[in-house]
Write an enzyme that holds these catalytic residues in place. Structure first.
Site, PDB file in Angstrom:
ATOM      1  N   GLY A  13       1.024  -1.224  -0.251  1.00 49.31           N
ATOM      2  CA  GLY A  13       0.251   0.081  -0.134  1.00 49.31           C
ATOM      3  C   GLY A  13       0.651   1.080   0.331  1.00 49.31           C
ATOM      4  N   ASP A  34       0.385  -8.928   1.591  1.00 48.72           N
ATOM      5  CA  ASP A  34      -0.492  -7.805   1.299  1.00 48.72           C
ATOM      6  C   ASP A  34      -1.615  -8.573   0.475  1.00 48.72           C
ATOM      7  OD1 ASP A  34      -0.386  -4.662   0.520  1.00 48.72           O
ATOM      8  OD2 ASP A  34      -1.782  -5.724  -0.379  1.00 48.72           O
ATOM      9  N   ASN A  35      -2.655  -8.567   0.640  1.00 49.57           N
ATOM     10  CA  ASN A  35      -3.582  -9.618  -0.311  1.00 49.57           C
ATOM     11  C   ASN A  35      -4.011  -8.915  -1.648  1.00 49.57           C
ATOM     12  OD1 ASN A  35      -5.335  -7.087   0.374  1.00 49.57           O
ATOM     13  ND2 ASN A  35      -7.217  -8.712   1.125  1.00 49.57           N
ATOM     14  N   THR A  95     -11.142  -7.383   8.443  1.00 50.19           N
ATOM     15  CA  THR A  95      -9.436  -6.702   7.523  1.00 50.19           C
ATOM     16  C   THR A  95      -8.202  -6.468   9.200  1.00 50.19           C
ATOM     17  OG1 THR A  95     -10.085  -6.504   6.066  1.00 50.19           O
ATOM     18  CG2 THR A  95      -8.114  -5.768   6.358  1.00 50.19           C
ATOM     19  N   ALA A 117      -0.616   0.479  12.943  1.00 46.18           N
ATOM     20  CA  ALA A 117      -1.336   1.888  12.413  1.00 46.18           C
ATOM     21  C   ALA A 117      -2.579   2.374  12.849  1.00 46.18           C
ATOM     22  CB  ALA A 117      -1.086   1.660  10.977  1.00 46.18           C
ATOM     23  N   TYR A 148     -15.056   1.771   9.569  1.00 49.29           N
ATOM     24  CA  TYR A 148     -13.681   2.036   9.943  1.00 49.29           C
ATOM     25  C   TYR A 148     -12.853   2.168  11.518  1.00 49.29           C
ATOM     26  CZ  TYR A 148      -8.955   3.431   8.352  1.00 49.29           C
ATOM     27  OH  TYR A 148      -6.957   4.332   8.388  1.00 49.29           O
ATOM     28  N   THR A 178      -2.364  11.617   5.849  1.00 49.12           N
ATOM     29  CA  THR A 178      -0.998  11.800   5.013  1.00 49.12           C
ATOM     30  C   THR A 178      -0.993  11.591   3.477  1.00 49.12           C
ATOM     31  OG1 THR A 178      -0.177  10.491   7.039  1.00 49.12           O
ATOM     32  CG2 THR A 178       1.221  10.314   4.842  1.00 49.12           C
TER      33      THR A 178
END
Ligand code: UDP
Length: 322
Positions: A13, A34-35, A95, A117, A148, A178
């Site tokens: 990512g 990573d998927n 996830t 994160a 989220y 960011t």
């Protein structure tokens, strides 16, 4: 970092790919997991030939045991832009929550330090400016952003409980907005949308009246902050805000992007999405005090680098101007 082994979940990512490069440059062995649901091979394809780099296609909602030594784990795996994380809210929740638990179990087994994160979204639509780590947030379990916000909050709780109950060595970074190279042009974030729209002559889509604010941190500063937290001399098990305290309204951002791209695009106002936070600005005094870290790249300078990146991306894909 020679021969230390770092597993980066979400390593393909935006931020994850910068972390892969950061650790490879410092002699570490990097395992990028990573998927590719929102991560992109494009971000890591130039790393694939490096012998100390390994890419593992894996969805972290499934348990993970690579059977090798791991010293550090960084969990960057989650769709981060509102359109992406709202597209499949149950997958987003899984996830973030189940994925975090699987990585925490791996960290426990491997004896690795693990950094989460987390996000400014844990503060929801905040009532105080700037937001300190002590602020509990104004959040709700319902609504389009809840999948989220609430899962990132639950993931933090899992981190603290794995630390307190099982002794796992944790770090928790609350990352504020960011931007920079390796962002996905189609991600739907405000910075990527505005720059792509300006470069392709389309109208800049400002949601609402554009008076809502965000604080934008350039990616290089964020990577310095994340790695400072991961390798801090003193143990920091509590959350730490990382971001650039410079606060801009979205309308200001649109005007700056138009100036920096020298674009003739217009500004088009669209409906404000539900539950869109009105203000966001980090109080970073904790990071300044404990990590001796402050962001250094001003918005215009970071945008210039980001514009160069997006111009190359658009050229690559030869997207027609609408
Ligand atoms: N936004 C906008 N136009 C866009 C995309 C986003 O005006 O094309 C606004 C959005 O409503 C929000 C802010 O910009 O107020 C930041 O949005 P983004 O999706 O980048 O991040 P987040 O809302 O998660 O901070």
């Amino acid at each position: 970092m020679d021969n230390r082994s770092v597993l980066i979940a979400g390593g393909a990512g935006f931020l994850g790919s910068h972390l892969c490069k950061h650790y490879l440059d410092r002699g570490a062995r990097v395992i990028c997991v990573d998927n590719l649901s929102s991560g992109r091979m494009r971000n890591i394809e130039h790393l694939l030939d490096i012998t100390t780099f390994r890419f593992v296609l894996h969805d972290i909602t499934d348990p993970l045991d690579l059977g090798e030594r791991i010293d550090f784990i960084i969990n960057m795996a989650a769709p981060a832009s509102p359109p992406r994380y709202q597209a499949d809210p149950i997958a987003t929740f899984d996830t973030i929550v189940i994925g975090s638990e699987n990585l925490l179990k791996l960290a426990r087994k491997a004896g690795a330090r693990i950094l989460q994160a987390s996000t400014s979204e844990v503060y929801g639509d905040p009532e105080i400016i700037p937001q300190t780590e002590e602020y509990c947030g104004k959040v709700q379990t319902m609504g389009p952003r809840a999948c989220y916000d609430e899962s990132k909050r639950a993931a933090e709780t899992l981190f603290y409980d794995f630390h307190h109950s099982l002794g796992v060595d944790i770090r928790v970074a609350r990352i504020f907005n960011t931007y920079g190279p390796n962002m996905d042009p189609e991600d739907g974030r405000v910075v990527s949308n505005f720059i792509v729209q300006a470069l392709s002559g389309r109208g800049l889509t400002v949601y609402g009246d554009g008076h809502q604010t965000r604080s934008f941190c350039y990616v290089d500063d964020m990577i310095t902050g994340l790695t400072a937290l991961m390798h801090s001399k003193v143990d920091i098990f509590d959350p730490v805000n990382l971001g650039n305290p410079g606060e801009f309204s979205i309308l200001e951002l649109a005007k700056i992007v138009l100036e920096e791209t020298q674009s003739n695009s217009t500004i088009e106002f669209r409906d404000l999405p539900k539950d869109d936070p009105e203000f966001r600005r980090p109080d970073i005094s904790k990071a300044q005090r404990l990590l001796d870290w402050s962001p250094e790249v001003p918005l215009r300078e970071g945008l210039r680098q980001t514009i160069i990146y997006f111009a190359a991306e658009l050229g690559r894909n030869a997207q027609p101007t609408e």
